[in-house]
Scaffold this motif. Structure first.
Motif, PDB file in Angstrom:
ATOM      1  N   SER A  59      30.549  10.079  13.031  1.00 37.60           N
ATOM      2  CA  SER A  59      31.152   9.718  11.382  1.00 37.60           C
ATOM      3  C   SER A  59      31.199  10.373  10.341  1.00 37.60           C
ATOM      4  CB  SER A  59      29.938   8.641  10.836  1.00 37.60           C
ATOM      5  OG  SER A  59      28.589   9.590  10.928  1.00 37.60           O
ATOM      6  N   HIS A  60      30.805  12.201  10.849  1.00 41.05           N
ATOM      7  CA  HIS A  60      31.829  13.196   9.679  1.00 41.05           C
ATOM      8  C   HIS A  60      32.731  13.631  10.028  1.00 41.05           C
ATOM      9  CE1 HIS A  60      29.440  14.876  13.380  1.00 41.05           C
ATOM     10  NE2 HIS A  60      29.979  15.847  13.388  1.00 41.05           N
ATOM     11  N   THR A  61      33.306  13.309  10.845  1.00 34.85           N
ATOM     12  CA  THR A  61      34.476  14.236  11.613  1.00 34.85           C
ATOM     13  C   THR A  61      35.690  14.388  11.100  1.00 34.85           C
ATOM     14  OG1 THR A  61      35.049  12.990  13.253  1.00 34.85           O
ATOM     15  CG2 THR A  61      33.320  14.186  14.161  1.00 34.85           C
ATOM     16  N   GLU A  63      35.496  13.105   7.000  1.00 33.88           N
ATOM     17  CA  GLU A  63      36.176  13.313   6.339  1.00 33.88           C
ATOM     18  C   GLU A  63      36.676  14.169   6.122  1.00 33.88           C
ATOM     19  OE1 GLU A  63      33.914  12.171   4.017  1.00 33.88           O
ATOM     20  OE2 GLU A  63      32.882  11.546   5.203  1.00 33.88           O
TER      21      GLU A  63
END
Length: 207
Positions: A59-61, A63
């Motif tokens: 999910s962080h990739t 941003e």
């Protein structure tokens, strides 16, 4: 300059994509890699990296990412976990951060995996990921090449929504096609097949 996340950046085709983006005046590559030791090759070229495993949380990739190229693959070892579920997780992350375009490196045969003599499980996983992307409401392009070779690219392809024949294509030309599709003027919400051919890539990609 748009930030382009390349999932599978450490793979054979992924590395070619990153190199093309590195010399582009429009795009900044962001190399998504699975292991810390894979980061150095990119970072010493001043290419941004993001550490993520497609079997885990991604999910962080996305941003600060404008567009995504999914060129990751399990090499046939974990097709459900990586080629299907990993792609689905990255599609969800892209939706959450309002990515402007998601480009899927798929495969010829992914439209009818049940007809395949071999690679059936892989093609089914690619099929499921492609369907999920099409239903996601993300702007997308799904690129389905024939058999990949390590031949030198010619910058020319044959492209059609359905070619109705098998064929091969160099990884160089696949990478070039994927980068060409990134442009806003290129095709959106289309699925097409490519093999080596006689049409320049820049002309073959539908505007």
């Amino acid at each position: 300059m748009e930030n382009i996340l390349v999932a599978g950046a450490n793979g054979t085709t992924g590395k070619k994509i990153v190199t093309l983006l590195e010399s582009s005046q429009y795009f900044n590559p962001v190399a998504m890699v699975r292991k810390k030791e894979q980061q150095e090759q990119f970072e010493k070229r001043n290419i941004k990296t993001v550490l993520a495993d497609l079997e885990e949380d991604v999910s962080h990739t996305t941003e600060n990412i404008d567009k995504v190229i999914f060129a990751a693959g399990s090499g046939g070892k974990k097709v459900k976990e990586v080629d299907e579920n990993g792609a689905i997780k990255l599609i969800d992350a892209s939706k959450n951060t309002k990515v402007k375009k998601f480009i899927m490196l798929s495969s010829m045969g992914a439209d009818n995996p049940e007809e395949a003599k071999d690679l059936k499980e892989y093609l089914q996983a690619k099929h499921n990921a492609d369907v999920y992307l099409r239903d996601s409401n993300l702007p997308f392009s799904i690129v389905r090449p024939g058999s990949l070779t390590d031949d030198k690219g010619k910058g020319k392809i044959e492209l059609s929504e359905k070619l109705n024949k098998s064929g091969e294509i160099s990884r160089d030309d696949v990478a070039q096609t994927l980068v060409r599709v990134l442009h806003d003027s290129a095709t959106i919400n289309e699925t097409f097949e490519i093999i080596k051919g006689d049409t320049l890539i820049g002309k073959a990609i539908p505007n």
